[in-house]
Motif scaffolding. Structure first.
Motif, PDB file in Angstrom:
ATOM      1  N   SER A  65     -17.195   5.128  -0.745  1.00 26.28           N
ATOM      2  CA  SER A  65     -18.019   5.621   0.363  1.00 26.28           C
ATOM      3  C   SER A  65     -17.736   4.889   1.663  1.00 26.28           C
ATOM      4  N   ALA A  66     -17.085   3.727   1.586  1.00 28.03           N
ATOM      5  CA  ALA A  66     -16.706   3.010   2.801  1.00 28.03           C
ATOM      6  C   ALA A  66     -15.480   3.630   3.455  1.00 28.03           C
ATOM      7  N   ILE A  67     -14.765   4.488   2.727  1.00 28.72           N
ATOM      8  CA  ILE A  67     -13.545   5.124   3.240  1.00 28.72           C
ATOM      9  C   ILE A  67     -13.756   6.607   3.541  1.00 28.72           C
TER      10      ILE A  67
ATOM     11  N   ARG B 283      -3.512  11.445   4.160  1.00 29.45           N
ATOM     12  CA  ARG B 283      -2.789  10.923   3.001  1.00 29.45           C
ATOM     13  C   ARG B 283      -2.728   9.404   3.089  1.00 29.45           C
ATOM     14  N   LEU B 284      -3.389   8.767   2.154  1.00 30.16           N
ATOM     15  CA  LEU B 284      -3.444   7.308   2.085  1.00 30.16           C
ATOM     16  C   LEU B 284      -2.626   6.837   0.894  1.00 30.16           C
ATOM     17  N   MET B 285      -1.701   5.918   1.144  1.00 27.74           N
ATOM     18  CA  MET B 285      -0.868   5.372   0.078  1.00 27.74           C
ATOM     19  C   MET B 285      -1.115   3.878  -0.044  1.00 27.74           C
ATOM     20  N   ALA B 286      -1.410   3.424  -1.257  1.00 27.19           N
ATOM     21  CA  ALA B 286      -1.656   2.003  -1.510  1.00 27.19           C
ATOM     22  C   ALA B 286      -1.203   1.665  -2.915  1.00 27.19           C
ATOM     23  N   GLY B 287      -1.075   0.370  -3.184  1.00 25.56           N
ATOM     24  CA  GLY B 287      -0.712  -0.080  -4.508  1.00 25.56           C
ATOM     25  C   GLY B 287      -1.863   0.046  -5.482  1.00 25.56           C
ATOM     26  N   THR B 288      -1.596  -0.297  -6.722  1.00 20.76           N
ATOM     27  CA  THR B 288      -2.582  -0.146  -7.794  1.00 20.76           C
ATOM     28  C   THR B 288      -3.897  -0.821  -7.472  1.00 20.76           C
ATOM     29  N   TRP B 289      -3.846  -2.056  -6.974  1.00 20.39           N
ATOM     30  CA  TRP B 289      -5.073  -2.843  -6.878  1.00 20.39           C
ATOM     31  C   TRP B 289      -5.851  -2.584  -5.601  1.00 20.39           C
ATOM     32  N   VAL B 290      -5.180  -2.306  -4.486  1.00 17.30           N
ATOM     33  CA  VAL B 290      -5.925  -1.883  -3.295  1.00 17.30           C
ATOM     34  C   VAL B 290      -6.567  -0.528  -3.555  1.00 17.30           C
TER      35      VAL B 290
ATOM     36  N   ILE C  23       2.767   1.494  13.861  1.00 10.57           N
ATOM     37  CA  ILE C  23       1.866   0.463  14.357  1.00 10.57           C
ATOM     38  C   ILE C  23       1.139  -0.130  13.160  1.00 10.57           C
ATOM     39  N   SER C  24       0.777  -1.407  13.253  1.00  9.83           N
ATOM     40  CA  SER C  24       0.183  -2.079  12.104  1.00  9.83           C
ATOM     41  C   SER C  24      -0.887  -3.061  12.547  1.00  9.83           C
ATOM     42  N   ARG C  25      -1.783  -3.357  11.599  1.00  8.05           N
ATOM     43  CA  ARG C  25      -2.812  -4.374  11.809  1.00  8.05           C
ATOM     44  C   ARG C  25      -2.813  -5.319  10.618  1.00  8.05           C
ATOM     45  N   HIS C  26      -2.801  -6.596  10.925  1.00 14.66           N
ATOM     46  CA  HIS C  26      -2.768  -7.603   9.874  1.00 14.66           C
ATOM     47  C   HIS C  26      -4.132  -7.688   9.201  1.00 14.66           C
ATOM     48  N   ALA C  27      -4.155  -7.541   7.868  1.00 16.86           N
ATOM     49  CA  ALA C  27      -5.424  -7.510   7.133  1.00 16.86           C
ATOM     50  C   ALA C  27      -5.608  -8.720   6.227  1.00 16.86           C
ATOM     51  N   GLY C  28      -4.849  -9.803   6.470  1.00 19.70           N
ATOM     52  CA  GLY C  28      -5.056 -11.019   5.696  1.00 19.70           C
ATOM     53  C   GLY C  28      -3.964 -11.284   4.680  1.00 19.70           C
ATOM     54  N   GLU C  29      -4.216 -12.264   3.809  1.00 16.34           N
ATOM     55  CA  GLU C  29      -3.267 -12.669   2.784  1.00 16.34           C
ATOM     56  C   GLU C  29      -3.777 -12.297   1.402  1.00 16.34           C
ATOM     57  N   VAL C  30      -2.836 -12.161   0.467  1.00 17.67           N
ATOM     58  CA  VAL C  30      -3.165 -11.819  -0.913  1.00 17.67           C
ATOM     59  C   VAL C  30      -2.645 -12.918  -1.824  1.00 17.67           C
ATOM     60  N   ALA C  31      -3.539 -13.470  -2.659  1.00 17.25           N
ATOM     61  CA  ALA C  31      -3.177 -14.532  -3.596  1.00 17.25           C
ATOM     62  C   ALA C  31      -3.143 -13.985  -5.024  1.00 17.25           C
ATOM     63  N   TYR C  32      -2.377 -14.671  -5.891  1.00 11.56           N
ATOM     64  CA  TYR C  32      -2.208 -14.248  -7.283  1.00 11.56           C
ATOM     65  C   TYR C  32      -2.366 -15.448  -8.207  1.00 11.56           C
ATOM     66  N   ALA C  33      -2.806 -15.157  -9.434  1.00  9.86           N
ATOM     67  CA  ALA C  33      -2.911 -16.184 -10.471  1.00  9.86           C
ATOM     68  C   ALA C  33      -2.801 -15.507 -11.829  1.00  9.86           C
ATOM     69  N   ALA C  34      -2.594 -16.315 -12.852  1.00 13.92           N
ATOM     70  CA  ALA C  34      -2.606 -15.789 -14.226  1.00 13.92           C
ATOM     71  C   ALA C  34      -4.047 -15.760 -14.715  1.00 13.92           C
ATOM     72  N   TYR C  35      -4.398 -14.705 -15.456  1.00 19.69           N
ATOM     73  CA  TYR C  35      -5.767 -14.540 -15.962  1.00 19.69           C
ATOM     74  C   TYR C  35      -5.756 -14.282 -17.466  1.00 19.69           C
TER      75      TYR C  35
ATOM     76  N   PHE D 159      -9.204  -0.825   7.135  1.00 18.05           N
ATOM     77  CA  PHE D 159      -9.024  -2.155   7.707  1.00 18.05           C
ATOM     78  C   PHE D 159     -10.311  -2.976   7.569  1.00 18.05           C
ATOM     79  N   ARG D 160     -11.444  -2.367   7.860  1.00 13.96           N
ATOM     80  CA  ARG D 160     -12.713  -3.090   7.746  1.00 13.96           C
ATOM     81  C   ARG D 160     -13.001  -3.474   6.296  1.00 13.96           C
ATOM     82  N   LEU D 161     -12.677  -2.598   5.351  1.00 16.03           N
ATOM     83  CA  LEU D 161     -12.899  -2.909   3.937  1.00 16.03           C
ATOM     84  C   LEU D 161     -12.054  -4.103   3.511  1.00 16.03           C
ATOM     85  N   LEU D 162     -10.791  -4.103   3.887  1.00 15.09           N
ATOM     86  CA  LEU D 162      -9.913  -5.210   3.504  1.00 15.09           C
ATOM     87  C   LEU D 162     -10.362  -6.516   4.154  1.00 15.09           C
ATOM     88  N   LYS D 163     -10.742  -6.469   5.428  1.00 13.18           N
ATOM     89  CA  LYS D 163     -11.177  -7.678   6.118  1.00 13.18           C
ATOM     90  C   LYS D 163     -12.485  -8.213   5.543  1.00 13.18           C
TER      91      LYS D 163
END
Length: 290
Positions: free
Chosen positions: A111-113, A95-102, A153-165, A272-276
């Motif tokens: 296929s990467a998952i 069971r994988l839980m993520a937000g709308t955009w991930v 346990i957790s692994r840091h997968a980077g930062e997420v930036a936002y802007a208006a489009y 993790f590899r996909l996000l990185k």
């Protein structure tokens, strides 16, 4: 009490987690009216109010919180039995839980998952609310804040930036037309931003973040989106600079007791590899169009 079904308790849990009938309806597949009736049935069986109801959603009373904590333990036991049963049959579910955009990114790179050769089934849950793994509601989750629970346990997968489009080449014509999710559904900082900064110029309100992208593409207005979504879409352009106040980290989280389960570890590693691999896009570094 003896006639209360476990399904009714599960609906109570979802309303508590989602903060209202709409979110629980989306998770359970039942109508909001049906979810509301089930909650009332549980309250009647308990003989006490379990939620404080308001225009912004449902909040647990002290009695509701006590029931919620007890049912979490029951749920964890039930899921453990189900996992044990599945493993005995040579199958399992992750069971994988993520937000709308991930989730959108996962679907774009599915296929990467998960592949047809994997011995497990993937159960993908979409929610803007924080993934809760302490009682094994999910096996793998994405969080915007590093977890402090000792069981995770957790692994840091980077930062997420936002802007208006806005739609490309629309210029300033859409500057006074903001698109937003309803205040009830604005559970993340980027979803609350239009309500806090441009409330008087919101032209369209939707119930799901995914609709924002479709409306921006259609030229209905401008909306705040993650840069890894907006920058990848050739039909869109940024309506200004990155909104630095919205930048945050993200973490891939699992339960420490499940770290030896091969299927969970496989999905966690692949995610993790996909996000990185998309780290620059997540951080707002625009892709080359050449």
């Amino acid at each position: 009490m003896k006639d209360m079904s476990w399904e009714s308790y599960r609906i109570f849990l979802e309303v508590a987690r989602q903060g209202g009938l709409t979110g629980a309806s989306q998770v359970s597949g039942l109508s909001p009216a049906t979810v509301g009736r089930r909650v009332l049935q549980v309250e009647e069986a308990m003989g006490r109010p379990l939620f404080l109801r308001s225009q912004t959603g449902y909040r647990l009373t002290s009695e509701g919180q006590a029931l919620f904590e007890q049912l979490q333990g029951m749920e964890a036991i039930a899921r453990g039995v189900e996992s044990w049963r599945q493993e005995g049959q040579g199958t399992s579910t992750v069971r994988l839980m993520a937000g709308t955009w991930v989730t959108w990114l996962v679907c774009e790179n599915f296929s990467a998952i998960c592949t047809e050769r994997d011995p497990f089934r993937l159960d993908l849950s979409i929610s803007e609310r924080r993934a809760t793994l302490t009682h094994r509601e999910v096996d793998v989750g994405i969080r915007a804040v590093e977890p402090t629970e000792p069981s995770l346990i957790s692994r840091h997968a980077g930062e997420v930036a936002y802007a208006a489009y806005r739609r490309k080449n629309s210029g300033e014509a859409l500057a006074g037309r903001w698109l937003a999710v309803s205040q009830e559904d604005a559970v993340s900082a980027y979803l609350r931003w239009p309500h806090e900064r441009a409330a008087g110029t919101i032209a369209v309100i939707v119930s799901r973040p995914r609709s924002l992208l479709d409306l921006v593409r259609a030229g209905a207005g401008q909306a705040v989106l993650p840069c890894f979504v907006g920058d990848l879409d050739p039909a869109l352009e940024r309506a200004g600079e990155e909104i630095r106040a919205l930048r945050h980290h993200q973490w891939v989280v699992t339960n420490s007791e499940d770290r030896h389960r091969r299927d969970i570890r496989t999905v966690s590693d692949r995610l993790f590899r996909l996000l990185k691999s998309h780290a620059d896009l997540f951080a707002g570094k625009r892709p080359s169009r050449t």
